[in-house]
Motif scaffolding. Sequence first.
Motif, PDB file in Angstrom:
ATOM      1  N   PRO A 150      -5.980   5.535  97.440  1.00 11.75           N
ATOM      2  CA  PRO A 150      -6.835   4.804  98.381  1.00 11.75           C
ATOM      3  C   PRO A 150      -8.205   5.486  98.484  1.00 11.75           C
ATOM      4  N   ARG A 151      -9.265   4.715  98.539  1.00 14.99           N
ATOM      5  CA  ARG A 151     -10.614   5.293  98.639  1.00 14.99           C
ATOM      6  C   ARG A 151     -10.739   6.104  99.928  1.00 14.99           C
TER       7      ARG A 151
ATOM      8  N   GLN B 215      -1.568   1.376 108.836  1.00 15.41           N
ATOM      9  CA  GLN B 215      -2.775   1.642 108.059  1.00 15.41           C
ATOM     10  C   GLN B 215      -2.974   3.141 107.833  1.00 15.41           C
TER      11      GLN B 215
ATOM     12  N   ARG C  95      -2.023   5.323 104.602  1.00 13.77           N
ATOM     13  CA  ARG C  95      -2.868   5.529 103.428  1.00 13.77           C
ATOM     14  C   ARG C  95      -3.187   7.009 103.228  1.00 13.77           C
TER      15      ARG C  95
ATOM     16  N   PRO D 170      -6.712  10.748  98.425  1.00 13.24           N
ATOM     17  CA  PRO D 170      -7.574   9.596  98.144  1.00 13.24           C
ATOM     18  C   PRO D 170      -8.034   9.641  96.687  1.00 13.24           C
TER      19      PRO D 170
ATOM     20  N   GLY E 263      -8.742   2.722  93.172  1.00  9.22           N
ATOM     21  CA  GLY E 263      -7.405   2.468  93.684  1.00  9.22           C
ATOM     22  C   GLY E 263      -7.001   1.007  93.572  1.00  9.22           C
TER      23      GLY E 263
ATOM     24  N   ALA F 295      -6.713  -1.269  95.876  1.00 11.59           N
ATOM     25  CA  ALA F 295      -7.600  -2.192  96.590  1.00 11.59           C
ATOM     26  C   ALA F 295      -8.882  -2.457  95.797  1.00 11.59           C
TER      27      ALA F 295
ATOM     28  N   LYS G 236      -7.549  -4.650 102.392  1.00  9.37           N
ATOM     29  CA  LYS G 236      -7.701  -3.346 101.738  1.00  9.37           C
ATOM     30  C   LYS G 236      -6.600  -2.398 102.179  1.00  9.37           C
ATOM     31  N   PHE G 237      -6.363  -2.345 103.496  1.00 12.32           N
ATOM     32  CA  PHE G 237      -5.347  -1.429 104.013  1.00 12.32           C
ATOM     33  C   PHE G 237      -3.947  -1.844 103.574  1.00 12.32           C
TER      34      PHE G 237
ATOM     35  N   ASP H 123      -3.713  -0.593 100.087  1.00 13.09           N
ATOM     36  CA  ASP H 123      -3.598   0.870 100.077  1.00 13.09           C
ATOM     37  C   ASP H 123      -2.170   1.308 100.385  1.00 13.09           C
TER      38      ASP H 123
ATOM     39  N   TYR I   9       0.168   0.599  97.602  1.00 18.37           N
ATOM     40  CA  TYR I   9       0.038   1.642  96.572  1.00 18.37           C
ATOM     41  C   TYR I   9       0.850   2.880  96.960  1.00 18.37           C
TER      42      TYR I   9
END
Length: 158
Positions: free
Chosen positions: A68-69, A83, A86, A91, A95, A97, A110-111, A114, A117
């Motif tokens: 995740p970024r 959330q 993540r 990070p 990723g 997202a 996005k979350f 994440d 993932y």
Amino acid sequence: MQERTGKNAKIFKAIKFKTMTDERDKEGNLLPDSVRLTRIGKVVRSLSIDELPQLFNVLKGDMALIGPRPLLPKYLPLYSSEQSRRHEVRPGITGWAQVNGRNNISWKKKFELDVWYVDHMSFWLDIKIFFLTIKKVFVREGINMEGMATTEPFNGNN
């Protein structure tokens, strides 16, 4: 360098190219990204070159290539418990997202990606994300949210 949140919500200094000015309004608030983004910054971001210095963060162990970024520490109190998951992994420079919408999807999505993932992390998934990232960079998809220079700030789940 910018402060970002890493694994286990630990704060670290992310190394990045500066693509925006620090221009502020009369009250001291930062101007919108579209105003602060420099001409060179637009080119650097469109080619995703702004992420390359983060390879030093990967070498230091603060980041991974895939994950995740890393986001701003100011977002920590805004995450739901789901959330926040993540932060169970390091990070990444890219990723799940990013290859499924990048800045052109909602924060909620996005979350979700994440956390998906985090739950499905594997060597083969990382290989897939790596090659999808290369494709995204060449196609230049999802670089900014519709009508914005980058993406909207995360303001929580309300």
